[in-house]
Design an enzyme around this catalytic site. Sequence first.
Site, PDB file in Angstrom:
ATOM      1  CG  ASP A 169      26.073 -16.432  10.738  1.00 33.58           C
ATOM      2  OD1 ASP A 169      25.831 -15.353  10.159  1.00 33.58           O
ATOM      3  OD2 ASP A 169      26.817 -17.302  10.262  1.00 33.58           O
ATOM      4  CG  HIS A 252      25.736 -11.514   6.624  1.00 36.49           C
ATOM      5  ND1 HIS A 252      24.576 -12.096   7.066  1.00 36.49           N
ATOM      6  CD2 HIS A 252      26.750 -12.315   7.081  1.00 36.49           C
ATOM      7  CE1 HIS A 252      24.867 -13.207   7.750  1.00 36.49           C
ATOM      8  NE2 HIS A 252      26.180 -13.353   7.773  1.00 36.49           N
ATOM      9  CG  HIS A 255      29.284  -8.933  10.110  1.00 37.41           C
ATOM     10  ND1 HIS A 255      30.208  -9.220   9.119  1.00 37.41           N
ATOM     11  CD2 HIS A 255      29.785  -9.449  11.256  1.00 37.41           C
ATOM     12  CE1 HIS A 255      31.217  -9.882   9.658  1.00 37.41           C
ATOM     13  NE2 HIS A 255      30.978 -10.041  10.948  1.00 37.41           N
ATOM     14  CG  HIS A 269      30.125 -13.909  11.321  1.00 35.93           C
ATOM     15  ND1 HIS A 269      30.402 -13.073  10.271  1.00 35.93           N
ATOM     16  CD2 HIS A 269      28.992 -14.593  10.986  1.00 35.93           C
ATOM     17  CE1 HIS A 269      29.483 -13.249   9.334  1.00 35.93           C
ATOM     18  NE2 HIS A 269      28.622 -14.157   9.732  1.00 35.93           N
TER      19      HIS A 269
END
Length: 367
Positions: A169, A252, A255, A269
């Site tokens: 992340d 992101h 993602h 994540h």
Amino acid sequence: MTNVIISTSRYIQGKGELEKIYNHVSALGDKVFILVDAFLVETLGGTIRKSFEENGSPCTIEKFNGECSKVEINRLLEVAKDYDVIIGVGGGKTLDTSKAVAFYKKCPVVIVPTAASTDAPCSALSVVYTEDGVFEEYLFLPKNPDMVIVDSQVIANAPVRLFIAGIGDALATYFEARATLNSNGNTIVGAKPTKAGIALAKLCYETIIEDGLKATLAVENHTVTKAVDNVIEANTYLSGVGFESGGLAAAHAIHNGMTAMPETHHMYHGEKVAFGTITQLVLENIGSDELNRVIEFCVSVGLPITLGELGVKELNVKQLQQVAEIACAESDTMGNMPFDVKPDDVVAAMIAADALGRHYHKKCACK
Ligand SMILES: [Zn+2]
């Protein structure tokens, strides 16, 4: 042009900080309500209770029901109505629920993450789900947590895969902030990044590149070193400020697109964000040196670099198109890329990123 930086008012990190929790939070209020993950009530709950009792101060410990839902938030608003400080101890959902309860109660909230698996603890955001765990809404909060306390030993005791996911992340933070800066895009708070936000995002990247592997090996052995502390700060604080005040972009968004790939649902994540980061770098066609550094780093700490490692057995272009459509949705952050990105570009970049990963694995014979 409005430039904004937001962050938690006080960030505290170190080995054994939980044992001193009373000293840290006593100035915020007298009646303390503590929401704890069910499986941590005996262990960490005990440490916290001891700290309060030794100081002659009562505290109430409540077990979290497991979902950050409106039902759970409302239940806690009732149970905690006579208290004036909320402390959340545990994983992301427990922390998000605590933030939401404190927001509705208009009282201070203290966040105690038990893993360094995402950059969410410091943020002014709660993700609310239905009782069945389906995404319901983002609750944007008017302020960040009043205090975030990270006990490094607690983080090192958690499974190492969570720590590695946090590095994944954190890996995206600088590249997404850089893209936002170059595109003159907006951050989560609808403003331009400040120099401080961008600098912290860069420091986040430099810290994980320098200390990521050393720290991962130490955490694998549940031990706290200087490198571990540096990476905890990068995963939690630097990445937290970096993403909120630096901006999000393709990594992101990709993602989020991967929610259309059920095979990847068991992945964390940060593991998916790492692949999203490599895909963003392919979209940008950055120099080979920087690209190789990122890929080699991912391999060194054990982050996935191919779709296969994320659980995708076979490349299905139709499915990738679905992922790309979601990633390019108006409401997502693909618009913070410094050039126009169409779903077709995302499909191509994902296929190319996956091929790069497979090429790398073949070359180094590590998989
Ligand atoms: Zn993230």
